[in-house]
Design an enzyme around this catalytic site. Structure first.
Site, PDB file in Angstrom:
ATOM      1  N   HIS A 247      -2.083 -21.080   0.142  1.00 17.53           N
ATOM      2  CA  HIS A 247      -0.962 -20.151   0.310  1.00 17.53           C
ATOM      3  C   HIS A 247      -0.200 -19.773  -0.967  1.00 17.53           C
ATOM      4  O   HIS A 247       0.118 -18.605  -1.156  1.00 17.53           O
ATOM      5  CB  HIS A 247       0.013 -20.688   1.370  1.00 17.53           C
ATOM      6  CG  HIS A 247      -0.515 -20.596   2.777  1.00 17.53           C
ATOM      7  ND1 HIS A 247      -1.673 -21.221   3.172  1.00 17.53           N
ATOM      8  CD2 HIS A 247      -0.045 -19.954   3.863  1.00 17.53           C
ATOM      9  CE1 HIS A 247      -1.904 -20.964   4.447  1.00 17.53           C
ATOM     10  NE2 HIS A 247      -0.919 -20.188   4.896  1.00 17.53           N
TER      11      HIS A 247
ATOM     12  N   GLU B  17      12.114   2.973  13.977  1.00 19.04           N
ATOM     13  CA  GLU B  17      11.110   3.948  13.500  1.00 19.04           C
ATOM     14  C   GLU B  17       9.875   3.816  14.360  1.00 19.04           C
ATOM     15  O   GLU B  17       9.801   2.950  15.232  1.00 19.04           O
ATOM     16  CB  GLU B  17      10.780   3.673  12.027  1.00 19.04           C
ATOM     17  CG  GLU B  17      10.176   2.295  11.811  1.00 19.04           C
ATOM     18  CD  GLU B  17       9.806   1.999  10.361  1.00 19.04           C
ATOM     19  OE1 GLU B  17       9.674   2.928   9.553  1.00 19.04           O
ATOM     20  OE2 GLU B  17       9.626   0.805  10.067  1.00 19.04           O
TER      21      GLU B  17
ATOM     22  N   ARG C 260      -8.617 -19.867  -0.969  1.00 20.11           N
ATOM     23  CA  ARG C 260      -7.562 -19.647   0.026  1.00 20.11           C
ATOM     24  C   ARG C 260      -6.577 -20.815   0.114  1.00 20.11           C
ATOM     25  O   ARG C 260      -6.777 -21.779   0.853  1.00 20.11           O
ATOM     26  CB  ARG C 260      -8.180 -19.396   1.404  1.00 20.11           C
ATOM     27  CG  ARG C 260      -7.150 -18.938   2.431  1.00 20.11           C
ATOM     28  CD  ARG C 260      -7.730 -18.872   3.836  1.00 20.11           C
ATOM     29  NE  ARG C 260      -6.712 -18.484   4.790  1.00 20.11           N
ATOM     30  CZ  ARG C 260      -5.775 -19.303   5.272  1.00 20.11           C
ATOM     31  NH1 ARG C 260      -5.723 -20.566   4.877  1.00 20.11           N
ATOM     32  NH2 ARG C 260      -4.878 -18.849   6.141  1.00 20.11           N
TER      33      ARG C 260
ATOM     34  N   ARG D 299       7.939   3.877  -4.820  1.00 16.34           N
ATOM     35  CA  ARG D 299       8.009   2.959  -3.665  1.00 16.34           C
ATOM     36  C   ARG D 299       6.932   1.876  -3.777  1.00 16.34           C
ATOM     37  O   ARG D 299       7.176   0.725  -3.413  1.00 16.34           O
ATOM     38  CB  ARG D 299       7.878   3.762  -2.367  1.00 16.34           C
ATOM     39  CG  ARG D 299       8.142   2.928  -1.129  1.00 16.34           C
ATOM     40  CD  ARG D 299       8.213   3.780   0.122  1.00 16.34           C
ATOM     41  NE  ARG D 299       6.935   4.377   0.441  1.00 16.34           N
ATOM     42  CZ  ARG D 299       6.727   5.242   1.433  1.00 16.34           C
ATOM     43  NH1 ARG D 299       7.744   5.613   2.194  1.00 16.34           N
ATOM     44  NH2 ARG D 299       5.542   5.726   1.679  1.00 16.34           N
TER      45      ARG D 299
ATOM     46  N   TYR E 297       0.824  -1.203   0.000  1.00 11.18           N
ATOM     47  CA  TYR E 297       0.000   0.000   0.000  1.00 11.18           C
ATOM     48  C   TYR E 297       0.857   1.251   0.000  1.00 11.18           C
ATOM     49  O   TYR E 297       2.081   1.183   0.187  1.00 11.18           O
ATOM     50  CB  TYR E 297      -0.949   0.009   1.211  1.00 11.18           C
ATOM     51  CG  TYR E 297      -0.288   0.368   2.530  1.00 11.18           C
ATOM     52  CD1 TYR E 297       0.498  -0.538   3.211  1.00 11.18           C
ATOM     53  CD2 TYR E 297      -0.461   1.635   3.083  1.00 11.18           C
ATOM     54  CE1 TYR E 297       1.098  -0.197   4.422  1.00 11.18           C
ATOM     55  CE2 TYR E 297       0.131   1.985   4.289  1.00 11.18           C
ATOM     56  CZ  TYR E 297       0.906   1.060   4.950  1.00 11.18           C
ATOM     57  OH  TYR E 297       1.506   1.397   6.135  1.00 11.18           O
TER      58      TYR E 297
ATOM     59  N   LEU F 189      11.153   1.721   7.079  1.00  7.35           N
ATOM     60  CA  LEU F 189      10.635   2.216   5.801  1.00  7.35           C
ATOM     61  C   LEU F 189      11.365   3.498   5.430  1.00  7.35           C
ATOM     62  O   LEU F 189      11.532   4.388   6.270  1.00  7.35           O
ATOM     63  CB  LEU F 189       9.137   2.505   5.937  1.00  7.35           C
ATOM     64  CG  LEU F 189       8.440   2.889   4.647  1.00  7.35           C
ATOM     65  CD1 LEU F 189       8.211   1.647   3.771  1.00  7.35           C
ATOM     66  CD2 LEU F 189       7.095   3.547   4.935  1.00  7.35           C
TER      67      LEU F 189
ATOM     68  N   LYS G  65       6.449  -1.711   2.057  1.00  5.44           N
ATOM     69  CA  LYS G  65       5.226  -1.153   2.655  1.00  5.44           C
ATOM     70  C   LYS G  65       4.112  -2.181   2.477  1.00  5.44           C
ATOM     71  O   LYS G  65       3.226  -2.057   1.626  1.00  5.44           O
ATOM     72  CB  LYS G  65       4.893   0.203   2.013  1.00  5.44           C
ATOM     73  CG  LYS G  65       4.150   1.128   2.992  1.00  5.44           C
ATOM     74  CD  LYS G  65       4.247   2.557   2.547  1.00  5.44           C
ATOM     75  CE  LYS G  65       3.319   3.505   3.273  1.00  5.44           C
ATOM     76  NZ  LYS G  65       3.276   3.455   4.715  1.00  5.44           N
TER      77      LYS G  65
HETATM   78  N1  PDD Z   1       2.813   5.374   7.329  1.00  6.10           N
HETATM   79  N2  PDD Z   1       7.455   4.208   8.845  1.00  6.10           N
HETATM   80  C1  PDD Z   1       6.312   3.495   8.855  1.00  6.10           C
HETATM   81  C2  PDD Z   1       6.291   2.160   9.520  1.00  6.10           C
HETATM   82  C3  PDD Z   1       5.159   4.011   8.247  1.00  6.10           C
HETATM   83  O1  PDD Z   1       4.026   3.292   8.240  1.00  6.10           O
HETATM   84  C4  PDD Z   1       5.208   5.302   7.657  1.00  6.10           C
HETATM   85  C5  PDD Z   1       4.021   5.920   6.994  1.00  6.10           C
HETATM   86  C6  PDD Z   1       6.420   6.015   7.679  1.00  6.10           C
HETATM   87  C7  PDD Z   1       6.552   7.381   7.057  1.00  6.10           C
HETATM   88  O2  PDD Z   1       6.532   7.305   5.651  1.00  6.10           O
HETATM   89  P1  PDD Z   1       6.044   8.514   4.735  1.00  6.10           P
HETATM   90  O3  PDD Z   1       6.815   9.701   5.138  1.00  6.10           O
HETATM   91  O4  PDD Z   1       6.363   8.051   3.355  1.00  6.10           O
HETATM   92  O5  PDD Z   1       4.565   8.674   4.974  1.00  6.10           O
HETATM   93  C8  PDD Z   1       7.522   5.424   8.273  1.00  6.10           C
HETATM   94  C9  PDD Z   1       1.588   5.764   6.695  1.00  6.10           C
HETATM   95  C10 PDD Z   1       1.311   7.201   6.785  1.00  6.10           C
HETATM   96  C11 PDD Z   1       0.464   4.871   7.173  1.00  6.10           C
HETATM   97  O6  PDD Z   1       0.708   3.669   7.290  1.00  6.10           O
HETATM   98  O7  PDD Z   1      -0.659   5.318   7.384  1.00  6.10           O
END
Ligand code: PDD
Length: 281
Positions: free
Chosen positions: A102, A179, A100, A52, A33, A203, A147
């Protein structure tokens, strides 16, 4: 104005948008996503987000059914149709709907969803006061650079933060902070701005990269280096970055004040630079 959705080529109200219960996103979290916001009608750093998205999809062997330029057109159309002043655009791509089992299904079309909602910004009071953080063990996998839809550890960490009266939970792996559950982390020591380096434990945030660029433009060199929890406690300032929070000052960590216990000057300065930059895109 209601929120709207685009699901596999069909536009609808978000409230009536549907995917199958056999969708592998629902069954396995088998997908990726992105979250992009607009400033007015302009999508913020959409090329970075869409690159990304393609990288995340590629990393899990998933082909996004549209090119980045096709997605950019869909997103712009969605924002125009939705008509909000600032829009929060969520994109989700999954391996599609199939019985379903895997292994990857054969001949299944991926599911592509984009939703368009009104963006509710962080309140000015929260920005003025700054937020609290807690540290939690990083129980996630070894590909946090993807992501992926698998956000259960992030959800649990954020809930733990909320229950502790904090805004965000910071993941700690082998004594080092990585993070937040949905944000990147920066610390300021004197004039030096430090953030953990990009690697599979975190990320590579789009906002993080913009902040690194803005720091470089001020003639300062940001440091990308590992940070331990005890180093973080000694920071003069801490801030979080992310698409919707932008640059958010932190004033406490695990109940202890950071610096003077109020938003710091470097953080405020970067926030103003960021606001000026965001309005040019
Ligand atoms: N999340 N690290 C993680 C684990 C994240 O889920 C996000 C963003 C970031 C920051 O990334 P960016 O600057 O590209 O938004 C760092 C989004 C906002 C979410 O999951 O809703």
């Amino acid at each position: 104005m209601p929120a709207i959705a685009f699901v596999n080529g069909r536009w609808s109200l978000l409230s009536s948008a549907r995917v199958s219960v056999e969708d592998r996103g629902f069954q396995f979290g088998d997908g990726v996503y992105e979250l992009i916001r607009t400033y007015g009608s302009g999508l913020f750093r959409s090329l970075d987000h869409l690159a990304r998205l393609q990288e995340s999809a590629q990393a899990i062997g998933l082909t996004v059914p549209y090119s980045s330029s096709q997605i950019a057109r869909i997103l712009q159309r969605g924002c125009d149709k939705a008509g909000f002043h600032n829009t929060k655009v969520y994109i989700q791509v999954t391996r599609g709907a199939a019985p379903r089992v895997h292994p990857f299904p054969k001949g299944t079309r991926p599911t592509f969803v984009a939703t368009f909602r009104r963006l509710t910004p962080i309140s000015q009071t929260v920005r003025r006061l700054g937020v609290a953080l807690i540290c939690v063990p990083d129980i996630r996998w070894d590909r946090c650079d993807i992501k992926s839809l698998n956000l259960l550890p992030n959800v649990l960490a954020k809930q733990q933060a909320v229950e502790a009266g904090a805004f965000e939970a910071i993941f700690v792996r082998e004594g080092k902070v990585t993070e937040g559950s949905g944000s990147n982390l920066f610390a300021v020591f004197g004039k030096k701005v430090v953030t953990p380096p990009v690697n599979p434990t975190l990320l590579s945030g789009v906002t993080r990269n913009v902040v690194l660029e803005l720091i470089a433009q001020t003639g300062n060199t940001p440091t990308e280096a590992p940070l331990t929890v005890s180093q973080l406690h000694k920071a003069d300032e801490i801030f979080l970055t992310g698409t919707t929070i932008e640059i958010l000052p932190v004033v406490s960590l695990d109940g202890k004040p950071i610096g003077r216990g109020r938003p710091g000057d470097t953080t405020q300065h970067l926030y103003h630079l960021f606001q000026a930059y965001a309005r040019t895109v």
